[in-house]
Each structure stands twice: as structure tokens, then as C-alpha cells.
Design an enzyme around this catalytic site. Sequence first.
Site, PDB file in Angstrom:
ATOM      1  N   LYS A  44       0.832  -1.206   0.000  1.00 58.29           N
ATOM      2  CA  LYS A  44       0.000   0.000   0.000  1.00 58.29           C
ATOM      3  C   LYS A  44       0.871   1.262   0.000  1.00 58.29           C
ATOM      4  O   LYS A  44       0.390   2.372   0.177  1.00 58.29           O
ATOM      5  CB  LYS A  44      -0.923   0.024   1.227  1.00 58.29           C
ATOM      6  CG  LYS A  44      -2.006  -1.015   1.233  1.00 58.29           C
ATOM      7  CD  LYS A  44      -3.115  -0.670   2.248  1.00 58.29           C
ATOM      8  CE  LYS A  44      -2.683  -0.816   3.663  1.00 58.29           C
ATOM      9  NZ  LYS A  44      -3.790  -0.603   4.618  1.00 58.29           N
ATOM     10  N   LYS A  46       2.745   2.204   2.306  1.00 55.32           N
ATOM     11  CA  LYS A  46       2.633   2.801   3.646  1.00 55.32           C
ATOM     12  C   LYS A  46       3.701   2.165   4.520  1.00 55.32           C
ATOM     13  O   LYS A  46       3.969   0.971   4.409  1.00 55.32           O
ATOM     14  CB  LYS A  46       1.270   2.462   4.262  1.00 55.32           C
ATOM     15  CG  LYS A  46       0.164   3.433   3.931  1.00 55.32           C
ATOM     16  CD  LYS A  46      -1.075   3.112   4.798  1.00 55.32           C
ATOM     17  CE  LYS A  46      -1.929   4.333   4.971  1.00 55.32           C
ATOM     18  NZ  LYS A  46      -3.077   4.107   5.857  1.00 55.32           N
TER      19      LYS A  46
END
Length: 131
Positions: A44, A46
Amino acid sequence: MKKVLTYGTFDLLHYGHINILRRAKELGDYLIVGLSTDEFNALKHKEAYHSYENRKLILEAIRYVDKVIPENDWDQKIKDVQENDIDIFVMGDDWEGKFDFLKDYCEVIYLPRTVGISTTKIKHDLFSVKK
Ligand code: C2G
């Protein structure tokens, strides 16, 4: 028993997270959270401050959360819904429409995000704090 499912990274836990977990639980009787693993966060793009294990520990201490399962990839939601007999899938409305394919398997509800807070904002505000 009405079972609810939601997913997320839940890093640097804040009141926006608590608001969505509380509202998700209010929609049923049992809330399962699919918690993004560190490996999935990389997919993601992240990078969580807390490890998966510590984010799991924190989530499991929240009164609204009944069970935490790992979220390893984008493709596990249908299986998770079926295997856990989920009645309602919930996400914040920043994901509006993205998971409508689950409507064949359960109710899909997107709830308004809590305005003014995010993990990114926390990191930014702390970083720019005057030394
Ligand atoms: N959220 C919110 N209000 C905020 C911040 C977050 O309602 N101010 C909600 C998001 O909409 C999401 C949940 O809190 O439903 C978790 O947010 P994140 O940890 O940022 O999760 P995300 O990276 O969106 O991961 O497969 C789905 C993904 O794993 C979702």
C-alpha cells in the site's frame, strides 16, 4: 449475531480510527478487523511506525474490537467475508465504491471519515514542531 468486518493499518491510533471502529460495531454485535500486515503495508506504499504485532495488541485492547485477523493482500476480502459469516462490510468513505464487489456477499457501508485527523497529519505536525 450480526457480524461486521473492516480493514486498515490503524497506525498511531487516533480518534478517527476510534470513531470508525465505534460506528462499525454499532452496526452489529461482533466486529472483526482485518489489520494490514507490515508486508501488505509495503504494497500500500505505507510504512507504519508500529509493527503489526504492536498494532494488533493495541487494536485488541479497544472495547469495540472483538477479533483481529491479518490483512495480507487485496484479494482476501471475499474469503474473509465467507469464512467469518460477515453480514456487513464497513470502510471509511475515502474508499467509497472501491469494495462494491462485496455487495454480492454482504451489506457494504462506507462511513464518513473523521475530518481533521490522520496518521500522516500527526507525523507532519510532529515533524514540523519547532525544536
Ligand atoms: N479513517 C477515518 N477517519 C480518519 C482516518 C481514518 O474514518 N480521519 C478510517 C479509514 O477510512 C479506514 C480506517 O479508518 O476505514 C483505517 O484507516 P487506515 O489505517 O488509514 O487504513 P487504510 O490504509 O485506508 O487501509 O483493504 C483496505 C485497506 O487496508 C484500508
